[in-house]
Scaffold this motif. Structure first.
Motif, PDB file in Angstrom:
ATOM      1  N   SER A 214     -51.533  84.572  11.431  1.00 15.98           N
ATOM      2  CA  SER A 214     -51.304  85.652  11.832  1.00 15.98           C
ATOM      3  C   SER A 214     -49.751  86.439  11.469  1.00 15.98           C
ATOM      4  CB  SER A 214     -51.253  85.930  13.516  1.00 15.98           C
ATOM      5  OG  SER A 214     -50.318  85.109  14.000  1.00 15.98           O
ATOM      6  N   ILE A 215     -49.015  85.575  11.142  1.00 14.16           N
ATOM      7  CA  ILE A 215     -47.700  85.921  10.613  1.00 14.16           C
ATOM      8  C   ILE A 215     -47.526  86.047   9.119  1.00 14.16           C
ATOM      9  CG2 ILE A 215     -46.677  85.376  12.784  1.00 14.16           C
ATOM     10  CD1 ILE A 215     -45.375  82.998  11.420  1.00 14.16           C
ATOM     11  N   ALA A 216     -48.544  85.684   8.426  1.00 14.87           N
ATOM     12  CA  ALA A 216     -48.491  85.432   6.984  1.00 14.87           C
ATOM     13  C   ALA A 216     -48.159  86.875   6.378  1.00 14.87           C
ATOM     14  CB  ALA A 216     -49.844  85.354   6.512  1.00 14.87           C
ATOM     15  N   GLU A 217     -48.446  88.047   7.140  1.00 12.09           N
ATOM     16  CA  GLU A 217     -47.832  89.344   6.601  1.00 12.09           C
ATOM     17  C   GLU A 217     -46.497  89.933   6.868  1.00 12.09           C
ATOM     18  OE1 GLU A 217     -49.770  90.528   3.932  1.00 12.09           O
ATOM     19  OE2 GLU A 217     -51.178  88.757   4.082  1.00 12.09           O
ATOM     20  N   VAL A 218     -45.971  89.065   7.999  1.00 11.07           N
ATOM     21  CA  VAL A 218     -44.646  89.595   8.780  1.00 11.07           C
ATOM     22  C   VAL A 218     -43.533  89.522   7.555  1.00 11.07           C
ATOM     23  CG1 VAL A 218     -43.240  88.878  10.205  1.00 11.07           C
ATOM     24  CG2 VAL A 218     -45.579  89.018  10.896  1.00 11.07           C
ATOM     25  N   ASP A 219     -42.565  90.285   7.655  1.00 10.54           N
ATOM     26  CA  ASP A 219     -41.441  90.284   6.781  1.00 10.54           C
ATOM     27  C   ASP A 219     -41.013  88.607   6.649  1.00 10.54           C
ATOM     28  OD1 ASP A 219     -38.875  91.585   5.723  1.00 10.54           O
ATOM     29  OD2 ASP A 219     -38.391  89.670   6.981  1.00 10.54           O
ATOM     30  N   ALA A 220     -40.702  88.588   5.107  1.00 12.11           N
ATOM     31  CA  ALA A 220     -40.532  87.088   4.813  1.00 12.11           C
ATOM     32  C   ALA A 220     -39.398  86.241   5.519  1.00 12.11           C
ATOM     33  CB  ALA A 220     -40.375  87.187   3.417  1.00 12.11           C
ATOM     34  N   THR A 221     -38.245  86.975   5.606  1.00  9.45           N
ATOM     35  CA  THR A 221     -37.151  86.392   6.555  1.00  9.45           C
ATOM     36  C   THR A 221     -37.570  85.882   7.879  1.00  9.45           C
ATOM     37  OG1 THR A 221     -35.699  87.896   5.198  1.00  9.45           O
ATOM     38  CG2 THR A 221     -34.603  87.066   7.217  1.00  9.45           C
ATOM     39  N   ILE A 222     -38.342  86.974   8.514  1.00 10.74           N
ATOM     40  CA  ILE A 222     -38.854  86.766   9.980  1.00 10.74           C
ATOM     41  C   ILE A 222     -39.644  85.712   9.975  1.00 10.74           C
ATOM     42  CG2 ILE A 222     -39.948  87.675  12.067  1.00 10.74           C
ATOM     43  CD1 ILE A 222     -38.933  90.445  11.274  1.00 10.74           C
ATOM     44  N   ARG A 223     -40.658  85.484   8.971  1.00 16.56           N
ATOM     45  CA  ARG A 223     -41.483  84.568   9.140  1.00 16.56           C
ATOM     46  C   ARG A 223     -40.880  83.117   9.079  1.00 16.56           C
ATOM     47  NH1 ARG A 223     -44.158  86.196   5.064  1.00 16.56           N
ATOM     48  NH2 ARG A 223     -43.580  84.814   3.646  1.00 16.56           N
ATOM     49  N   LYS A 224     -39.673  83.308   7.668  1.00 15.72           N
ATOM     50  CA  LYS A 224     -39.226  81.840   7.655  1.00 15.72           C
ATOM     51  C   LYS A 224     -38.362  81.233   8.801  1.00 15.72           C
ATOM     52  CE  LYS A 224     -40.463  80.988   3.511  1.00 15.72           C
ATOM     53  NZ  LYS A 224     -41.477  79.697   3.176  1.00 15.72           N
ATOM     54  N   ALA A 225     -37.838  82.432   9.400  1.00 19.23           N
ATOM     55  CA  ALA A 225     -36.814  82.118  10.787  1.00 19.23           C
ATOM     56  C   ALA A 225     -38.113  81.285  11.603  1.00 19.23           C
ATOM     57  CB  ALA A 225     -36.256  83.320  11.338  1.00 19.23           C
ATOM     58  N   ILE A 226     -39.276  82.050  11.988  1.00 21.55           N
ATOM     59  CA  ILE A 226     -40.191  81.464  13.093  1.00 21.55           C
ATOM     60  C   ILE A 226     -40.344  80.243  12.512  1.00 21.55           C
ATOM     61  CG2 ILE A 226     -42.460  81.648  13.838  1.00 21.55           C
ATOM     62  CD1 ILE A 226     -42.188  84.739  13.504  1.00 21.55           C
ATOM     63  N   GLU A 227     -40.542  80.077  11.315  1.00 18.73           N
ATOM     64  CA  GLU A 227     -41.336  78.506  10.725  1.00 18.73           C
ATOM     65  C   GLU A 227     -39.951  77.466  11.052  1.00 18.73           C
ATOM     66  OE1 GLU A 227     -42.495  79.223   6.795  1.00 18.73           O
ATOM     67  OE2 GLU A 227     -44.451  80.002   7.454  1.00 18.73           O
ATOM     68  N   LEU A 228     -38.884  77.787  10.647  1.00 13.98           N
ATOM     69  CA  LEU A 228     -37.677  77.013  10.907  1.00 13.98           C
ATOM     70  C   LEU A 228     -37.468  76.778  12.505  1.00 13.98           C
ATOM     71  CD1 LEU A 228     -35.326  75.392   9.514  1.00 13.98           C
ATOM     72  CD2 LEU A 228     -34.070  77.652   9.728  1.00 13.98           C
ATOM     73  N   ALA A 229     -37.796  77.727  13.184  1.00  8.80           N
ATOM     74  CA  ALA A 229     -37.546  77.336  14.564  1.00  8.80           C
ATOM     75  C   ALA A 229     -38.498  76.407  15.186  1.00  8.80           C
ATOM     76  CB  ALA A 229     -37.731  78.626  15.570  1.00  8.80           C
ATOM     77  N   MET A 230     -39.756  76.519  14.368  1.00  9.55           N
ATOM     78  CA  MET A 230     -40.845  75.811  15.037  1.00  9.55           C
ATOM     79  C   MET A 230     -40.430  74.257  14.589  1.00  9.55           C
ATOM     80  SD  MET A 230     -44.198  78.169  14.592  1.00  9.55           S
ATOM     81  CE  MET A 230     -45.345  76.952  15.131  1.00  9.55           C
TER      82      MET A 230
END
Length: 270
Positions: A214-230
């Motif tokens: 669902s976050i595939a189309e989110v801004d790349a910086t935000i998406r990477k931050a979410i992935e890093l947090a996970m």
């Protein structure tokens, strides 16, 4: 003969209280339990009296001498230093004096930001009405009245935490020989209850894949931050305020001062 810091640090307790004089009526009282308490002997109104200046090392030798000199200045004006008025030296046994001492000692375990927040609460809601009062004269109803001003703004959690800090200050005063009871403790059931904490539900493991899609189309910086947090389980603040200097090679390590528990974060592959 004036005391030195090395003498104070080396002084050991005995079976009975021991007095080490620094001059001008100031002395260090060493209790059998190891407490080192600053006291000042003085005469006023024909009576021999004693002032409490706090406990070492929270109150340093330099601090104690400054308090002694302030008390002597009040005496020269004919003022009992225990009852100094506005514009004179803050009474050594005043709530504000002891509270600031407590915050300087406890603050060593807090961040500067948190210490500033706590001090601001007291300067705005507690010190104006209770700060100059001798700590032994402060009653539970007087404290409750001050806390009600915080509750009136709707900040119920702040009022609750302020009462808890006040209770800790009274316990500190008891342990350093300047109070014999904690009136703030009696207010525990008199405070308006803060709203219950609502915890956000954890994402079920079975939904993780769908969430990432669902976050595939989110801004790349935000998406990477979410992935890093996970991947790292870092809190949002620790992640958002991470610095490039925290990354060495392929390892991310958050310094203790920026961690909630004040312990260096376990290194993670960056």
């Amino acid at each position: 003969m004036a005391l030195t810091n090395s003498q104070i640090q080396a002084a050991k307790p005995g079976p009975r209280p021991v007095k080490l004089s620094d001059g001008g009526g100031l002395f260090l009282l060493i209790q059998p339990n190891g407490s080192k308490l600053w006291r000042q002997a003085f005469r006023h109104g024909g009576k021999q009296l004693t002032l409490a200046h706090g406990a070492y090392p929270g109150v340093t030798l330099a601090d104690a001498r400054r308090l002694r000199d302030g008390a002597k200045k009040a005496l020269r004006k004919g003022i009992d230093p225990r009852e100094a008025k506005e514009g004179d030296t803050l009474p050594p046994d005043a709530l504000e004096t002891i509270a600031r001492e407590f915050l300087s000692v406890r603050g060593k375990r807090w961040t500067k930001k948190h210490q500033g927040v706590v001090l601001e609460r007291f300067e705005s809601a507690i010190f104006p009405t209770l700060g100059r009062k001798p700590i032994t004269t402060i009653t539970a109803p007087a404290i409750l009245e001050a806390l009600r001003t915080i509750e009136a703004t709707g900040a119920l959690e702040v009022a609750k935490r302020t009462r808890q800090t006040l209770s800790a200050i009274f316990r500190y005063a008891i342990s350093t020989g300047r109070a014999d009871q904690d009136p703030a403790h009696a207010l525990k059931d008199a405070m308006q209850p803060a709203p219950p904490v609502r915890h956000r539900l954890a994402l079920p493991f079975a939904d993780v894949g769908r969430f990432l899609d669902s976050i595939a189309e989110v801004d790349a910086t935000i998406r990477k931050a979410i992935e890093l947090a996970m991947h790292t389980a870092l809190r949002s603040n620790e992640l958002r305020f991470a610095r490039w200097t925290d990354i060495r090679g392929s390892t991310l390590s958050i310094p203790a001062e920026r961690m909630k528990a004040r312990a260096t974060c376990m290194p993670w592959p960056a």
